[in-house]
Design a protein around this motif. Structure first.
Motif, PDB file in Angstrom:
ATOM      1  N   GLY A 336       0.786  -1.226   0.000  1.00 13.77           N
ATOM      2  CA  GLY A 336       0.000   0.000   0.000  1.00 13.77           C
ATOM      3  C   GLY A 336       0.816   1.273   0.000  1.00 13.77           C
ATOM      4  O   GLY A 336       0.271   2.364   0.231  1.00 13.77           O
ATOM      5  N   ARG A 337       2.106   1.166  -0.246  1.00 14.79           N
ATOM      6  CA  ARG A 337       2.961   2.343  -0.339  1.00 14.79           C
ATOM      7  C   ARG A 337       3.836   2.251  -1.584  1.00 14.79           C
ATOM      8  O   ARG A 337       4.252   1.157  -1.983  1.00 14.79           O
ATOM      9  N   ILE A 338       4.112   3.399  -2.170  1.00 17.56           N
ATOM     10  CA  ILE A 338       5.110   3.457  -3.237  1.00 17.56           C
ATOM     11  C   ILE A 338       6.464   3.672  -2.573  1.00 17.56           C
ATOM     12  O   ILE A 338       6.641   4.624  -1.804  1.00 17.56           O
ATOM     13  N   LEU A 339       7.397   2.777  -2.838  1.00 15.68           N
ATOM     14  CA  LEU A 339       8.768   2.922  -2.356  1.00 15.68           C
ATOM     15  C   LEU A 339       9.600   3.410  -3.527  1.00 15.68           C
ATOM     16  O   LEU A 339       9.840   2.676  -4.490  1.00 15.68           O
ATOM     17  N   ALA A 340      10.007   4.658  -3.469  1.00 18.59           N
ATOM     18  CA  ALA A 340      10.674   5.323  -4.588  1.00 18.59           C
ATOM     19  C   ALA A 340      12.140   5.550  -4.259  1.00 18.59           C
ATOM     20  O   ALA A 340      12.460   6.223  -3.270  1.00 18.59           O
ATOM     21  N   ALA A 341      13.021   5.000  -5.088  1.00 15.50           N
ATOM     22  CA  ALA A 341      14.464   5.145  -4.896  1.00 15.50           C
ATOM     23  C   ALA A 341      14.971   6.287  -5.771  1.00 15.50           C
ATOM     24  O   ALA A 341      14.874   6.223  -7.000  1.00 15.50           O
ATOM     25  N   TYR A 342      15.487   7.314  -5.122  1.00 16.06           N
ATOM     26  CA  TYR A 342      16.017   8.485  -5.828  1.00 16.06           C
ATOM     27  C   TYR A 342      17.545   8.481  -5.777  1.00 16.06           C
ATOM     28  O   TYR A 342      18.140   8.041  -4.781  1.00 16.06           O
ATOM     29  N   LEU A 343      18.153   9.008  -6.836  1.00 19.23           N
ATOM     30  CA  LEU A 343      19.596   9.213  -6.852  1.00 19.23           C
ATOM     31  C   LEU A 343      19.891  10.669  -6.516  1.00 19.23           C
ATOM     32  O   LEU A 343      19.421  11.585  -7.204  1.00 19.23           O
ATOM     33  N   VAL A 344      20.654  10.853  -5.470  1.00 24.23           N
ATOM     34  CA  VAL A 344      21.107  12.178  -5.069  1.00 24.23           C
ATOM     35  C   VAL A 344      22.625  12.173  -5.205  1.00 24.23           C
ATOM     36  O   VAL A 344      23.326  11.576  -4.391  1.00 24.23           O
ATOM     37  N   ASP A 345      23.136  12.784  -6.271  1.00 22.23           N
ATOM     38  CA  ASP A 345      24.562  12.707  -6.579  1.00 22.23           C
ATOM     39  C   ASP A 345      25.039  11.246  -6.584  1.00 22.23           C
ATOM     40  O   ASP A 345      26.068  10.900  -5.997  1.00 22.23           O
ATOM     41  N   ALA A 346      24.255  10.380  -7.248  1.00 21.56           N
ATOM     42  CA  ALA A 346      24.566   8.959  -7.465  1.00 21.56           C
ATOM     43  C   ALA A 346      24.417   8.099  -6.216  1.00 21.56           C
ATOM     44  O   ALA A 346      24.724   6.913  -6.242  1.00 21.56           O
ATOM     45  N   ARG A 347      23.918   8.656  -5.108  1.00 21.48           N
ATOM     46  CA  ARG A 347      23.659   7.890  -3.887  1.00 21.48           C
ATOM     47  C   ARG A 347      22.151   7.759  -3.695  1.00 21.48           C
ATOM     48  O   ARG A 347      21.398   8.663  -4.029  1.00 21.48           O
ATOM     49  N   THR A 348      21.703   6.647  -3.106  1.00 18.30           N
ATOM     50  CA  THR A 348      20.267   6.367  -3.031  1.00 18.30           C
ATOM     51  C   THR A 348      19.604   6.989  -1.808  1.00 18.30           C
ATOM     52  O   THR A 348      20.140   6.947  -0.702  1.00 18.30           O
ATOM     53  N   GLU A 349      18.409   7.520  -2.047  1.00 25.89           N
ATOM     54  CA  GLU A 349      17.496   7.934  -0.981  1.00 25.89           C
ATOM     55  C   GLU A 349      16.144   7.296  -1.295  1.00 25.89           C
ATOM     56  O   GLU A 349      15.630   7.431  -2.407  1.00 25.89           O
ATOM     57  N   VAL A 350      15.573   6.565  -0.337  1.00 27.54           N
ATOM     58  CA  VAL A 350      14.294   5.883  -0.551  1.00 27.54           C
ATOM     59  C   VAL A 350      13.186   6.646   0.162  1.00 27.54           C
ATOM     60  O   VAL A 350      13.233   6.840   1.381  1.00 27.54           O
ATOM     61  N   ARG A 351      12.177   7.049  -0.611  1.00 27.21           N
ATOM     62  CA  ARG A 351      11.061   7.803  -0.063  1.00 27.21           C
ATOM     63  C   ARG A 351       9.790   6.950  -0.097  1.00 27.21           C
ATOM     64  O   ARG A 351       9.541   6.220  -1.060  1.00 27.21           O
ATOM     65  N   ARG A 352       8.993   7.045   0.964  1.00 29.99           N
ATOM     66  CA  ARG A 352       7.681   6.402   1.042  1.00 29.99           C
ATOM     67  C   ARG A 352       6.627   7.388   0.540  1.00 29.99           C
ATOM     68  O   ARG A 352       6.625   8.563   0.925  1.00 29.99           O
TER      69      ARG A 352
END
Length: 687
Positions: A336-352
């Motif tokens: 029930g959640r979107i788990l979105a992996a973002y690249l911030v200067d090639a490093r991962t940040e995962v947002r719910r």
């Protein structure tokens, strides 16, 4: 060390006219397959003999072989796939040449080996490829990869009895396996049977999606989707969790695709095109009834998330997650959640993110690194993901979506003191002033310049993110430095970063890589004569191109399975798929740019070149070995100074996937020993 005498390679008189230019190709005969041309086979044998003589003289080879064997002597796991309360995953122990497929029944159940490929061939060159369990977990379809080829043979296993069914599907290539929800059969992608069964030279036209009903011969398989008007396009399949929609991605490569769906509950299985063009990326990350959640680059160079309502005869994208300054690398709908992996200067940040697009916090990762491969379903709170960094082995985490917490599910113990490794991200300026990130990995508290391996790729929108590589750790243990440059052509900053290294802009990628080498020396990280460069596939092209352009900058060059003839790359096997990134040499607007950097055509005589060890494999049917053969022959034919220009040809191996562990150890021991010798890295035993 005795002088290396390169074998003499026969030249032939081949001249072709291209847009008013006469192009010589004296080593074209090396494009022939060694299995059918004894002259090519003899050339390979002569070259390998000279290369092995040189490698055997290098003092560090045995040390690297021992350390790499120890480095790889740990368990490696894939992210588990949960079906019917059962968990399916691969595990490779330190003694295994190939990963095995494992079943765990229940969260705390015992592990059982389902598939062990070690008995499939005497040299362990055959490997388990793609695999997929049915929805109830009772059946498993899996691909067999033989000797490194991209071709697959699909078989079916009864999970409970261990019996292999009589079903056999051949000629599958570039595909996923997707089961029908009721387990009656599966979808896959294939090419027509190659003429005469010549898989090593077959092209990549007329890819199509088929359905195989269990218990029937392949000749009865049902054609589900093809596109005769675009014969060079690939068609890959997925399925929504509820089993209703088959999702078909049609792509020429380079992160762009059309999108179609098939309603599997409707008679006739008629494909419905949602997106016809090949100009943007469309990736279904989940569904809720008739609503698809889709990651797209449409109107968003760094990607956004939209919904498509299939109840609408002509659905239009409705934005729920807008484009961000960070690059949206991947996403999945789990619990029930979107788990979105973002690249911030090639490093991962995962947002719910909630399904309506409302932000719901950030998953606090174990450290700075890369996270991804989220596996789960839209309604199940149990999900899995992997995390890694340059100093952190790939670890699998079980994530509880409801309470936003995770725990280690599988973590390897490695034979290295990773606390002694330091990771730093720096930025440097390229030739045109563009700021480019670079990761620098070395021993903690290292002082002074040290021989350096600089790695790059720079193409097809592929990002070089932090991930554990035991091969690199073996180099760093010896006091060396590893640097990974995030050059243009990759996807670190979205489609604009990719486009800046694509087509006529590809020289930017080369300039970025050259500037990385200059930066490493200028900053006192690398000594004047201590820089080795490495890249594979498109990265092999990168290494070949920059070696021609700046041979003075590098002490050693290690181009692996590289695309070296940019005027003929599209004539072999899968080469036409790369036109979307390189451009076509048959198109005048692309021809001059390709010729300007083609490694085979731009070798500069009477200049001192670095020591070069090019590597390829006899069964590589993606970047055919003729690229490397012609390139090395051309190098050896010119006066390029006293250092060696050698080629190492692996047998019963392909483009990299499926290579057995012992062959991998042997390959990298040779590469690192060669680079160490020519960069001045002092090799010692590691306690």
């Amino acid at each position: 060390m005795p002088e290396i005498i390169h074998p003499r390679t026969r030249r032939i008189d081949v001249v072709e006219e291209h847009f008013g230019r006469s192009i010589l190709d004296p080593f074209r005969w090396l494009e022939n397959n060694a299995r059918s041309d004894r002259h090519v086979a003899e050339w390979i044998a002569q070259q390998n003999a000279v290369t092995q003589d040189h490698l055997e003289s290098l003092s560090g080879r045995s040390v690297f072989r021992e350390r790499l064997t120890a480095m790889l002597n740990h368990e490696q796991f894939s992210v588990p796939v949960k079906r019917g309360g059962r968990y399916f995953f691969t595990r490779q122990s330190g003694e295994d040449n190939q990963p095995k497929l494992i079943l765990r029944s229940g969260e705390d159940g015992q592990d059982r080996v389902l598939i062990d490929p070690h008995g499939w061939s005497s040299d362990n060159g055959d490997a388990l490829a793609e695999w997929a369990p049915s929805d109830e977990g009772a059946l498993l379809a899996y691909g067999v990869q033989s000797g490194g080829t991209d071709w697959r043979t699909i078989r079916v296993l009864d999970v409970d009895t261990g019996e292999t069914w009589g079903d056999e599907v051949r000629w599958a290539r570039f595909m996923q396996i997707v089961w029908a929800k009721d387990g009656s059969g599966f979808f896959y992608s294939r090419y027509p049977e190659p003429e005469g069964g010549a898989t090593d030279t077959a092209g990549v036209a007329n890819h199509a999606v088929y359905y195989h009903a269990l218990g029937t011969p392949q000749s009865a398989d049902r054609l589900v989707y093809s596109d005769p008007e675009r014969p060079q396009v690939l068609h890959l399949v997925e399925r929504t969790d509820d089993g209703r929609y088959l999702v078909i991605y049609s792509t020429p490569g380079a992160g762009m695709n059309a999108l179609a769906i098939v309603d599997l509950t409707a008679p006739g299985w008629v494909a419905r095109r949602l997106v016809a063009g090949l100009d943007e990326e469309w990736s279904v990350i989940g569904s809720d009834g008739d609503v698809l959640f889709v990651l797209t680059s449409q109107d968003a160079e760094r990607r956004r998330i939209v919904t498509l309502d299939l109840a609408d005869p002509e659905p239009s994208p409705v934005e729920i997650v807008p484009e961000d300054e960070a690059v949206l690398a991947s996403a999945a709908l789990c619990g029930g959640r979107i788990l979105a992996a973002y690249l911030v200067d090639a490093r991962t940040e995962v947002r719910r993110i909630k399904p309506d697009g409302t932000p719901d916090g950030v998953v606090r990762l174990p450290g700075i690194g890369s996270a991804g491969a989220f596996e789960g379903s839209g309604k199940d709170n149990e999900a899995f993901f992997l995390f890694s960094s340059f100093d952190t082995p790939i670890t699998i985490y079980r994530y509880d979506v409801a309470v936003d917490s995770y725990e280690v599910w599988a973590q390897p113990q490695v034979a290295a003191d990773l606390d002694r490794i330091a990771v730093e991200q720096r930025f440097y300026r390229s030739k045109d002033g563009t700021s480019v990130p670079i990761f620098i990995v070395r021993k903690r508290h290292a002082a002074g310049p040290a021989p350096t391996l600089l790695y790059g790729y720079g193409g097809f929108g592929i990002s070089m993110v932090p991930i554990y590589n035991p091969m690199h750790i073996a180099w760093i243990e010896q006091g060396g430095v590893v640097a990974i440059a995030n050059i243009r052509g990759g996807g670190e900053y979205g489609r604009a970063w990719h486009a800046a290294g694509r087509f006529e802009n590809r020289q930017n990628a080369f300039d970025d890589f050259i500037a990385a080498g200059e930066f490493l020396k200028r900053e006192g990280i690398t000594p004047a004569d201590g820089l080795a460069i490495q890249g594979e596939s498109n990265g092999g092209l990168l290494v070949g191109a920059v070696t021609n352009q700046r041979p003075d900058l590098f002490a050693a060059a290690l181009p692996g399975v590289g695309v070296m003839d940019m005027l003929r790359y599209h004539r072999f096997t899968g080469g036409t798929m790369w036109i979307s990134d390189f451009g076509s040499p048959d198109d005048e607007k692309h021809f001059a740019g390709l010729l300007a950097y083609s490694p085979y055509h731009n070798i500069r005589p009477r200049r001192d070149y670095p020591a070069i060890l090019a590597t390829t494999a006899d069964a590589d049917d993606r970047v055919v070995p003729g690229h490397t053969f012609k390139y090395v022959a051309a190098l050896q034919a010119e006066d390029l100074g006293p250092k060696p220009r050698l080629v190492r040809v692996e047998t019963r191996a392909g483009h990299g996937a499926g290579m057995s562990r012992d062959k991998l150890v042997s390959l990298y021991a040779d590469l690192w020993a060669f680079a160490a010798h020519w960069t001045g890295l002092k090799i010692r035993e590691v306690p």
